[in-house]
Design a protein around this motif. Structure first.
Motif, mmCIF file in Angstrom:
data_model
loop_
_atom_site.group_PDB
_atom_site.id
_atom_site.type_symbol
_atom_site.label_atom_id
_atom_site.label_comp_id
_atom_site.label_asym_id
_atom_site.label_seq_id
_atom_site.Cartn_x
_atom_site.Cartn_y
_atom_site.Cartn_z
ATOM 1 N N ALA A 16 -0.579 6.313 -11.437
ATOM 2 C CA ALA A 16 0.199 5.209 -10.783
ATOM 3 C C ALA A 16 0.317 4.179 -12.035
ATOM 4 O O ALA A 16 1.520 3.666 -12.060
ATOM 5 N N ASN A 17 -0.528 3.860 -12.742
ATOM 6 C CA ASN A 17 -0.557 2.747 -13.684
ATOM 7 C C ASN A 17 0.477 2.921 -14.696
ATOM 8 O O ASN A 17 1.067 2.214 -15.251
ATOM 9 N N TYR A 19 2.185 2.073 -3.464
ATOM 10 C CA TYR A 19 1.181 2.396 -4.474
ATOM 11 C C TYR A 19 0.821 4.009 -4.095
ATOM 12 O O TYR A 19 0.645 4.682 -4.968
ATOM 13 N N GLU A 44 0.733 -1.266 0.090
ATOM 14 C CA GLU A 44 -0.024 0.080 -0.006
ATOM 15 C C GLU A 44 0.851 1.294 -0.004
ATOM 16 O O GLU A 44 0.396 2.222 -0.529
ATOM 17 N N THR A 82 1.197 7.168 -6.591
ATOM 18 C CA THR A 82 0.217 8.084 -6.630
ATOM 19 C C THR A 82 0.976 9.416 -6.669
ATOM 20 O O THR A 82 0.427 10.262 -7.203
#
Length: 60
Positions: free
Chosen positions: A29-30, A6, A3, A10
């Protein structure tokens, strides 16, 4: 993915979007995950090790 990782991705995506001088593709983020994956695949011959830590060290 953890987490915290990520969350950092972000945040990085937000920072990169704020730095942009021109409108265009929104960085998410992707987007960063796809870039990281491509970089990892390009450097596959440098990967050595049996653990996550060893793999990370092999790319330094």
């Amino acid at each position: 993915m953890h987490e915290a990782q990520y969350d950092e991705l972000t945040q990085l995506a937000r920072e990169l979007n704020r730095r942009k001088r021109e409108a265009g593709e929104i960085i998410t983020a992707n987007t960063l995950l796809r870039v990281a994956t491509e970089l990892l695949l390009r450097r596959r011959s440098e990967l050595h090790g049996n653990t996550e830590a060893e793999l990370l060290i092999s790319l330094k």
